[in-house]
Write a protein that holds these residues in place. Structure first.
Motif, PDB file in Angstrom:
ATOM      1  N   THR A 557      55.044  33.638  16.859  1.00 55.47           N
ATOM      2  CA  THR A 557      54.416  32.500  16.167  1.00 55.47           C
ATOM      3  C   THR A 557      53.779  31.542  17.162  1.00 55.47           C
ATOM      4  O   THR A 557      52.683  31.009  16.923  1.00 55.47           O
ATOM      5  N   ASP A 598      47.423  37.907  10.176  1.00 59.50           N
ATOM      6  CA  ASP A 598      48.778  37.901   9.615  1.00 59.50           C
ATOM      7  C   ASP A 598      49.631  38.815  10.488  1.00 59.50           C
ATOM      8  O   ASP A 598      49.303  39.991  10.680  1.00 59.50           O
ATOM      9  N   THR A 600      53.879  39.647  11.847  1.00 61.86           N
ATOM     10  CA  THR A 600      55.316  39.448  11.813  1.00 61.86           C
ATOM     11  C   THR A 600      55.939  40.226  12.961  1.00 61.86           C
ATOM     12  O   THR A 600      55.668  41.426  13.117  1.00 61.86           O
ATOM     13  N   ARG A 603      57.144  43.981  12.929  1.00 66.53           N
ATOM     14  CA  ARG A 603      56.638  44.686  11.746  1.00 66.53           C
ATOM     15  C   ARG A 603      55.149  44.986  11.827  1.00 66.53           C
ATOM     16  O   ARG A 603      54.635  45.753  11.029  1.00 66.53           O
TER      17      ARG A 603
END
Length: 759
Positions: A557, A598, A600, A603
Motif C-alpha cells: 500500500t 488495484d 493486493t 494475490r
C-alpha cells in the motif's frame, strides 16, 4: 398568613370578587353598627335620664304634702304607685330633710347603702348616678323636694331598657348589613358571571392556541377592558402564528441543511466535550449510534490515530478558538477506513463567555486521494521537465556520435573488425536513443502521431511476440475478441504500453504464473473519474479499457502512490531503470487517458489503461515509412543554424560530402547576418528549434518572409512549445526529431529542395 394567601391565590376571580365584596360590606356594616350603637346608646341614655328625672320630679311634687304633714302612708302610697306606673323603675324611696327614709318600694328592709349615696348639690335640680347592683345596672336619679328643705326623692331606673333599645337597633342594623351583603353577593355573582363568561371563552381559545390551533379568533363584543383584552389576544395569536410560521420555515431549512450538508453537524459543551446535538449522518459515516458520552468522538477513530486525535481535540477545546483536525476513522460495520476533517467554531454569550462549539465532520477521503494524485502529477511534471531537458542534450550528443559513426563507416569493408566495432557502437547509440525517447515521452516533449487505431488489432498483433517475450513458465491469455475498439492513438506507443505492462506482470511472478490481457468498452461516470482520474482533463463517457492482470506478489500500500514516479522500482539493482511505468503514465496522458491500479499483497495486481473511445469506429490507419533513395546535391547553398558545435560541424560535413554548399551559424543573430549578406543564394534553411538567442521557428519565418523557393527543415531534441509545433504544421515545414540517421536527413533535404516544404 402565607398559607392563607396561597389558598386565596388559588381561588377563582369570581370567588375573589365575591369574598372582597362581602368582606367590604360586612366591614362597612359593622362599622356602621358600632357607630349607630354608640349614637343610640348616648341618645337613649340621655332620654332615659330625662325620663327618670321627670318621674322623680313628679314624685317629688306629690310628696311635698306628705313630707310636711308627716303622712307616711301617703308617702308609701305615692312610692308604690310610681313603681307600678313605670315598668322600668326598679325602686323609689323618699327621704326627709334629715336623710331618713320615709317610704320605699323595697319588699324587705331598705338597703342602707342607698341612703345618701346620691345627693344633688344645692344648685342642681337632679343628680344621676350609675349603680351596680345585684339585679343589674341601675341609674339612681335624685331630685330635691322644695330645694331639699323638705327632703329628697330617689328613683332607680333599670338600664335593661337602654340595652334592649340598643340591642334592637343593633339587630336591625345587622339585618340590613346581611341584606346588603346578600344583595352585593348577588350582584357580584351576576356581574361576575357576565364578566367571567368572555374570560372563560378567552381561556378556552388560549388553550386551543396552546394546543396548536393558530387560526383561533376571539369575538370582540364590547369596548371595555375585556374587549380590549380579546382584541389584544387576537393580535397576539396572529403574531404568534406568523412567528411560529417563520420558526417552522427556519426549522425546515435547518433540517434540510443538516440533512444535505456533506458531513456530520454537531454541537458540544465547551467544558466537557459532551455532545449536545449530533446529526443523523454520524451513524451513516461511522456505524456508531449517537450517545451523550464525550467518548463518542474517539470510538470510530483509527487505533493508530486515536491518541493523537484525543490529545489534539482536547487541546483545541481548551484553547477556546477555532480548530481543524484530520484523522482516519474505521466504520464499525464495514471496517472501511476513511479520512475525515473535524472543524469547529466557538459560540460565545453576550458577556463573551464560551458556551459551546458548533462543528462539522466531513469525509475527505476523495479529497485526500485527489490531493495525492495532484501532488503525484506535479511531481511527475517537475521530473518530466528535468528529464526532457536531459534528453534534449543527450540527443544532441548522440546526434554527433551517430553521425560521425555513420560517416566513418562509409566505404569501410563490412567484414572488417573496425566496421563490426562501429556497428556495435551504432547499436548502443540506438539503445541510448530509445532511452532518450522514453525520457522525452515522460516529459511530454515528444510528439505522438495520433490516428484512429483498433485496440483489438494491436493486441492480436502483439499476442505472438508477447508469448515469446515472457517465456514458457508463464501462461498468457489475451481476450481481444469482439467488435473493433477504436481510439485516437499512436500504434507504436500503445504497443509499448502493453509490452511494458506485460513485462512488469512477468517480473512480479518470478516462479511463473498467469498473465491476462483484455480489452473492453467501459462507460465511465463522473464519480469514477473523481476517485481514479483526479487532476486529469478527461470527462465522463465511453472509454477503451486495456487491463493486464497477474497473480504475483502484489504491491505494498505504501508503494502504490509511487509506482509512477520516474526511477522508482521495486526490482533488484540492475534489473530495472524505473522508467517503465513512468513512460506508460506519460504515454497514456498524451492520449487523453488515465490509469487505474488495484493490487493486493500476495494475490496479484490489475492495471487498467483507459483511453477515450471514438464515437464512430474507423479502420486504424497504418504507418507507412517514407521511401525513396538518398539524393545528391548539386551545389545548392544550405544555411545551417545549430548552437551545438559538434552537431553543427557534423551537418556541415555531411552536406558538403553529399554535394551541398553549407553555411553555418551558431545562433539567430549570426544567421540574420549571414542571410543579409548572402540571402539570395540560400535554397534551404536547416535550423534547431531551440536556440540560445531566439526561436528557430520565428527565425525561419523572418528569413523566408516574402521570399519564395526557400525550403525549411527544423530539428529538435524535443518540441516543448505547442504553438511552435502548430506553426511548423501550418507552414508545411519539414521536421526531424534528434537523433536521426543521415539517410533520413538527406531524404528530407532532397524532398524539401524538390518543392516539399517550400514557403
Amino acid at each position: 398568613m402565607k398559607s392563607l394567601a396561597g389558598r386565596i391565590s388559588r381561588l377563582g376571580i369570581r370567588t375573589k370578587m365575591l369574598l372582597a365584596t362581602v368582606s367590604m360590606v360586612m366591614v362597612v356594616g359593622l362599622l356602621m353598627v358600632a357607630l349607630v350603637e354608640a349614637i343610640t346608646s348616648s341618645y337613649v341614655t340621655r332620654e332615659l335620664d330625662e325620663w327618670g328625672a321627670s318621674a322623680a320630679t313628679n314624685l317629688a311634687n306629690n310628696a311635698v304634702e306628705p313630707l310636711l304633714t308627716g303622712n307616711v302612708m301617703e308617702a308609701h302610697h305615692l312610692v308604690e304607685n310610681t313603681v307600678r306606673t313605670y315598668d322600668d323603675i326598679a325602686y323609689a324611696f323618699v327621704e326627709d330633710e334629715g336623710g331618713e327614709v320615709v317610704a320605699h318600694s323595697f319588699s324587705g328592709d331598705f338597703p342602707r347603702d342607698l341612703s345618701r349615696i346620691n345627693q344633688p348639690g344645692p344648685d342642681e335640680e337632679s343628680s344621676v348616678r350609675l349603680l351596680d347592683t345585684e339585679v343589674g345596672l341601675i341609674r339612681d336619679i335624685a331630685v330635691p323636694v322644695q330645694e331639699g328643705r323638705a327632703g329628697f326623692v330617689h328613683v332607680g331606673v333599670s338600664e335593661d331598657f337602654l340595652y334592649q333599645q340598643i340591642a334592637d337597633t343593633r339587630n336591625r342594623l345587622i339585618l340590613v348589613v346581611l341584606l346588603l351583603s346578600a344583595g352585593g353577593a348577588g350582584m357580584v355573582l351576576l356581574f361576575g358571571h357576565m364578566a367571567m363568561k368572555p374570560l372563560k371563552v378567552l381561556a378556552g381559545k388560549a388553550r386551543r392556541v396552546g394546543a396548536g390551533e393558530l387560526d383561533v379568533v376571539v369575538p370582540v363584543r364590547t369596548r371595555d377592558e375585556i374587549g380590549v383584552l380579546a382584541q389584544s389576544f387576537n393580535e397576539m395569536a396572529g403574531a404568534l402564528k406568523d412567528k411560529i410560521g417563520e420558526i417552522s420555515e427556519a426549522r425546515e431549512k435547518y433540517k434540510s441543511l443538516v440533512k444535505n450538508v456533506p458531513g456530520v453537524v454537531y454541537t458540544i459543551a465547551a467544558d466537557s466535550g459532551v455532545p449536545l446535538y449530533v446529526s443523523p449522518k454520524w451513524t451513516e459515516l461511522t456505524g456508531y449510534e449517537v450517545d451523550n458520552s464525550p467518548e463518542i468522538w474517539y470510538k470510530p477513530v483509527h487505533p493508530d490515530d486515536r491518541e493523537a486525535a484525543r490529545r489534539e481535540f482536547k487541546e483545541a477545546l481548551a484553547g477556546g478558538g477555532e480548530y481543524a483536525l484530520e484523522f482516519r476513522i474505521v466504520h464499525r460495520e464495514t471496517g472501511e477506513v476513511r479520512y475525515v476533517s473535524n472543524s469547529g467554531t466557538p459560540v460565545t454569550g453576550d458577556d463573551n463567555s464560551l458556551l459551546c462549539y458548533d462543528g462539522i465532520i466531513t469525509d475527505i477521503t476523495e479529497r485526500r486521494s485527489v490531493e495525492q494524485q495532484l501532488l503525484q502529477s506535479q511531481k511527475l511534471e517537475s521530473i518530466g521537465q528535468l528529464a526532457g531537458g536531459v534528453a534534449h542534450d543527450l540527443n544532441n550528443y548522440l546526434m554527433a556520435v551517430q553521425g560521425y559513426t555513420e560517416l566513418t563507416m562509409i566505404g569501410m569493408d563490412r567484414e572488417s573488425e573496425e566496421h563490426r566495432n562501429l556497428a556495435e557502437a551504432r547499436k548502443s547509440i540506438g539503445r541510448a536513443t530509445e532511452l532518450t525517447r522514453k525520457l522525452l515521452l515522460f516529459g511530454r516533449r515528444s510528439e505522438v502521431d495520433l490516428r484512429p487505431t483498433d485496440i483489438n488489432a494491436v493486441l492480436s498483433g502483439l499476442s505472438g511476440m508477447l508469448g515469446r517475450l515472457i517465456g514458457e513458465r508463464y501462461r498468457l491469455t489475451c481476450d481481444s475478441r469482439g467488435n473493433a475498439l477504436i481510439v485516437n492513438g499512436d500504434t507504436g506507443l500503445l504497443e509499448q504500453v502493453i509490452v511494458n505492462l506485460v513485462i512488469n506482470a512477468r517480473d512480479a511472478m518470478p516462479d511463473g504464473g498467469e498473465i491476462g490481457i483484455s480489452a473492453s468498452l467501459a462507460d465511465v461516470d463522473q464519480q469514477l473519474l473523481r476517485t481514479k482520474a483526479a487532476g486529469s482533463s478527461t470527462g465522463p463517457g465511453a472509454y477503451a479499457c486495456i487491463t493486464v492482470t497477474d497473480s504475483g506478489v502484489g504491491i505494498e500500500t505504501e508503494e502504490l502512490s509511487r509506482i509512477f514516479e520516474p526511477f522508482f522500482t521495486t526490482k533488484p539493482v540492475g534489473q530495472g531503470t524505473g522508467l517503465g511505468l513512468s513512460v506508460i503514465y506519460s504515454i497514456v496522458e498524451q492520449h487523453g487517458g488515465w490509469i487505474g491500479v488495484d493490487s493486493t499483497c500476495g494475490r496479484g495486481t490489475s492495471i487498467s489503461v483507459y483511453l477515450p473511445a471514438l464515437e464512430r469506429p474507423a479502420e486504424a490507419e497504418l504507418f507507412r515509412e517514407a521511401g525513396g533513395s538518398r539524393g545528391r546535391g548539386r551545389g545548392e547553398q544550405i544555411l545551417v543554424v545549430e548552437d551545438e558545435e559538434a552537431v553543427r560541424q557534423l551537418l556541415e560535413n555531411v552536406l558538403q560530402s553529399n554535394g551541398y554548399k553549407a553555411v553555418a551559424a551558431a545562433g539567430a543573430h549570426e544567421a540574420h547576418d549571414i542571410f543579409s549578406r548572402n540571402g539570395n543564394g540560400v535554397r534551404l534553411i536547416i535550423s534547431d528549434v531551440v536556440l540560445p538567442d531566439g526561436n528557430g521557428v520565428s527565425l525561419v519565418n523572418e528569413l523566408v518572409d516574402g521570399r519564395s523557393g526557400i525550403g525549411v527543415v527544423l530539428l529538435s531534441g524535443y518540441t516543448a512549445d505547442l504553438v511552435d509545433r502548430k506553426q511548423i504544421e501550418a507552414r508545411g515545414f519539414d521536421f526531424l526529431q534528434k537523433p536521426f540517421k543521415l539517410d533520413e536527413l538527406l531524404e528530407t533535404i532532397d524532398g524539401a529542395l524538390g518543392g516539399k516544404g517550400k514557403s
